[in-house]
Design a protein around this motif. Structure first.
Motif, PDB file in Angstrom:
ATOM      1  N   THR A  67       0.862  -1.174   0.000  1.00  0.00           N
ATOM      2  CA  THR A  67       0.000   0.000   0.000  1.00  0.00           C
ATOM      3  C   THR A  67       0.904   1.231   0.000  1.00  0.00           C
ATOM      4  O   THR A  67       1.905   1.266   0.720  1.00  0.00           O
ATOM      5  CB  THR A  67      -0.902   0.026   1.257  1.00  0.00           C
ATOM      6  OG1 THR A  67      -1.707  -1.158   1.260  1.00  0.00           O
ATOM      7  CG2 THR A  67      -1.797   1.248   1.278  1.00  0.00           C
ATOM      8  N   ALA A 119      -6.996  -3.379   2.527  1.00  0.00           N
ATOM      9  CA  ALA A 119      -6.478  -4.218   1.456  1.00  0.00           C
ATOM     10  C   ALA A 119      -6.870  -5.683   1.575  1.00  0.00           C
ATOM     11  O   ALA A 119      -7.013  -6.373   0.567  1.00  0.00           O
ATOM     12  CB  ALA A 119      -4.951  -4.106   1.404  1.00  0.00           C
ATOM     13  N   THR A 120      -7.048  -6.155   2.813  1.00  0.00           N
ATOM     14  CA  THR A 120      -7.256  -7.595   3.015  1.00  0.00           C
ATOM     15  C   THR A 120      -8.641  -7.952   3.541  1.00  0.00           C
ATOM     16  O   THR A 120      -9.058  -9.104   3.436  1.00  0.00           O
ATOM     17  CB  THR A 120      -6.237  -8.159   4.018  1.00  0.00           C
ATOM     18  OG1 THR A 120      -6.479  -7.583   5.305  1.00  0.00           O
ATOM     19  CG2 THR A 120      -4.812  -7.900   3.570  1.00  0.00           C
TER      20      THR A 120
END
Length: 101
Positions: A5, A42-43
């Motif tokens: 990121t 992001a996850t």
């Protein structure tokens, strides 16, 4: 697989007002908060309850620094992260999701 990121430290981040006038650096707590939010975004891993099992701050993050937050998730779920700005390593550590405080 993209485990990175990017985040640019805002020149006018409010934390700079008191940390430190004349020589602003981003406080470690702000870096950690940014890491937690970046990993969650992001996850999808919820990190509202977690244990930051280790962290080392190695170099200051300055206004305007372009930070790269790298993450690796182990089979057991521990998340290892590094924050770098160019060739400088800013911080590194490990997060255990869902651990009680």
């Amino acid at each position: 697989m993209n485990n990175v990121t990017h985040w640019t430290v805002p020149l006018d981040h409010p934390a700079f007002a008191g940390h430190f006038p004349g020589t602003p650096i981003l406080p470690g707590v702000v870096l950690l908060d940014t890491v937690l939010h970046a990993i969650t975004a992001a996850t999808g891993i919820a990190l509202d309850i977690c244990e930051i099992s280790s962290v080392k701050f190695l170099s200051p993050a300055n206004p305007g620094d372009e930070l790269v937050i790298q993450r690796v998730i182990s089979v057991g779920g521990t998340i290892r992260f590094d924050i770098v700005a160019g060739m400088r390593k800013i911080a590194s550590g490990s997060i255990v999701p869902g651990s009680p405080a």
